[in-house]
Design an enzyme around this catalytic site. Structure first.
Site, short mmCIF file in Angstrom:
data_model
loop_
_atom_site.label_atom_id
_atom_site.label_comp_id
_atom_site.label_asym_id
_atom_site.label_seq_id
_atom_site.Cartn_x
_atom_site.Cartn_y
_atom_site.Cartn_z
N PRO A 174 5.44 7.51 -16.82
CA PRO A 174 4.01 7.70 -17.00
C PRO A 174 3.15 7.11 -15.89
O PRO A 174 3.44 6.04 -15.36
CB PRO A 174 3.71 7.00 -18.33
CG PRO A 174 4.89 6.16 -18.61
CD PRO A 174 6.06 6.79 -17.93
N ASN A 175 2.10 7.84 -15.59
CA ASN A 175 1.06 7.46 -14.62
C ASN A 175 1.50 7.55 -13.16
O ASN A 175 0.69 7.37 -12.26
CB ASN A 175 0.52 6.04 -14.91
CG ASN A 175 -0.14 5.95 -16.27
OD1 ASN A 175 -1.00 6.76 -16.58
ND2 ASN A 175 0.27 5.00 -17.08
N HIS B 103 11.21 0.46 -8.73
CA HIS B 103 9.79 0.16 -8.95
C HIS B 103 9.11 0.05 -7.61
O HIS B 103 9.61 -0.65 -6.71
CB HIS B 103 9.62 -1.14 -9.74
CG HIS B 103 10.23 -1.04 -11.09
ND1 HIS B 103 9.65 -0.30 -12.09
CD2 HIS B 103 11.39 -1.51 -11.58
CE1 HIS B 103 10.43 -0.34 -13.16
NE2 HIS B 103 11.49 -1.06 -12.88
N ARG C 279 -4.20 5.73 -8.13
CA ARG C 279 -3.92 4.67 -9.09
C ARG C 279 -3.74 3.32 -8.38
O ARG C 279 -2.76 3.14 -7.64
CB ARG C 279 -2.62 5.05 -9.80
CG ARG C 279 -2.16 4.05 -10.78
CD ARG C 279 -0.76 4.35 -11.26
NE ARG C 279 -0.42 3.35 -12.24
CZ ARG C 279 0.79 3.14 -12.70
NH1 ARG C 279 1.79 3.88 -12.28
NH2 ARG C 279 1.02 2.19 -13.57
N ASN D 24 12.39 5.72 -12.21
CA ASN D 24 11.30 4.76 -12.29
C ASN D 24 10.65 5.00 -13.66
O ASN D 24 9.80 5.90 -13.78
CB ASN D 24 10.29 4.95 -11.16
CG ASN D 24 9.18 3.92 -11.21
OD1 ASN D 24 9.00 3.23 -12.22
ND2 ASN D 24 8.42 3.82 -10.14
N ARG E 202 4.00 -9.96 -10.94
CA ARG E 202 2.79 -9.42 -11.57
C ARG E 202 2.65 -10.04 -12.97
O ARG E 202 3.09 -11.16 -13.17
CB ARG E 202 2.89 -7.88 -11.61
CG ARG E 202 2.98 -7.28 -10.19
CD ARG E 202 3.04 -5.77 -10.22
NE ARG E 202 1.86 -5.21 -10.86
CZ ARG E 202 1.78 -3.94 -11.26
NH1 ARG E 202 2.80 -3.11 -11.07
NH2 ARG E 202 0.68 -3.49 -11.84
N GLU F 178 17.47 1.91 -10.90
CA GLU F 178 16.07 1.80 -11.35
C GLU F 178 15.21 1.38 -10.16
O GLU F 178 15.56 0.44 -9.44
CB GLU F 178 15.97 0.75 -12.46
CG GLU F 178 14.55 0.56 -12.95
CD GLU F 178 14.49 -0.32 -14.19
OE1 GLU F 178 15.08 0.06 -15.21
OE2 GLU F 178 13.83 -1.37 -14.13
N ALA G 172 5.88 2.13 -17.12
CA ALA G 172 5.66 1.12 -18.19
C ALA G 172 6.76 1.16 -19.25
O ALA G 172 7.03 0.14 -19.90
CB ALA G 172 4.30 1.34 -18.83
N TYR H 222 -0.01 0.14 -5.58
CA TYR H 222 0.97 1.22 -5.46
C TYR H 222 0.89 1.99 -4.15
O TYR H 222 1.70 2.88 -3.91
CB TYR H 222 0.82 2.19 -6.64
CG TYR H 222 1.12 1.52 -7.97
CD1 TYR H 222 2.41 1.09 -8.27
CD2 TYR H 222 0.12 1.30 -8.92
CE1 TYR H 222 2.69 0.46 -9.48
CE2 TYR H 222 0.39 0.67 -10.12
CZ TYR H 222 1.68 0.26 -10.39
OH TYR H 222 1.97 -0.38 -11.57
C1 DQA Z 1 6.08 0.51 -11.89
C2 DQA Z 1 5.86 -0.89 -12.47
C3 DQA Z 1 5.54 -0.81 -13.95
O1 DQA Z 1 5.34 -2.11 -14.49
C4 DQA Z 1 4.27 -0.01 -14.18
O2 DQA Z 1 4.01 0.13 -15.55
C5 DQA Z 1 4.32 1.33 -13.50
C6 DQA Z 1 4.90 1.43 -12.17
C7 DQA Z 1 6.30 0.48 -10.37
O3 DQA Z 1 6.75 1.49 -9.83
O4 DQA Z 1 5.99 -0.53 -9.72
O5 DQA Z 1 3.78 2.30 -14.00
O6 DQA Z 1 7.25 1.06 -12.46
#
Ligand code: DQA
Length: 157
Positions: free
Chosen positions: A13-14, A104, A21, A78, A111, A102, A81, A26
């Site tokens: 998500p997102n 990020h 964003r 990835n 954070r 995985e 959240a 990011y």
């Molecule tokens: C994320 C880190 C997560 O905590 C966050 O909710 C994201 C992006 C990252 O790529 O740094 O949406 O996965």
């Protein structure tokens, strides 16, 4: 149909909002930039990629379940959240025996405290964080490495 030289990349998500964003966290690259980057890096390593993004936990689980039938050589995920609390995605990853990394974009260990806990990493071979888009290329290198190590041990998957 995925071939044994195809990587599946799953983004949660997102992540579709990249560029807009929180760019200070990011980066300014858009989701399209991320996809182009992944395709180019995969090509350099002789891989094809399928890239999937969803804001919904169920759709991610369904995509991972579908991957059981595909002939992927590795999975890069990835979970965004969902990383921090999705036992459903954790379970879906556990079923897959190919190398799983995985990723990020940000350094989740520097954070908010809740981001330091990854449920889904427990079902993955390795975790990459804090490297921005480069993290996806690092994940591809790790898949190459794990695949070679497994071949030496005589495991094909
Ligand atoms: C994320 C880190 C997560 O905590 C966050 O909710 C994201 C992006 C990252 O790529 O740094 O949406 O996965």
């Amino acid at each position: 149909m995925a071939t044994s030289k195809t990587l599946l990349i799953v983004n949660g998500p997102n992540l579709g909002m990249l560029g807009k964003r929180e760019p200070e966290i990011y980066g300014r690259e858009t989701y399209e930039d991320l996809q182009n980057f992944c395709r180019a890096e995969a090509q350099k390593r002789g891989y094809l990629v399928e890239i999937f993004q969803s804001n919904s936990e169920g759709e991610i689980v369904t995509r991972l379940n579908r991957a059981m039938q595909g002939n992927y050589c590795g999975i890069i995920i990835n979970p965004a959240a969902y990383t921090h609390y999705s036992y459903a995605i954790y379970d879906a990853l556990l079923m897959l025996s190919v190398p799983k990394i995985e990723v990020h974009l940000s350094n989740i260990y520097k954070r908010e405290a809740f981001r330091s806990n990854s449920v889904t990493a427990m079902a993955c071979d390795r975790q990459v964080y804090g490297r921005g888009l480069e993290g996806y290329a690092d994940a591809m290198d790790l898949i190459v490495h794990i695949t070679e190590e497994r071949a030496k041990e005589g495991k094909t998957r």
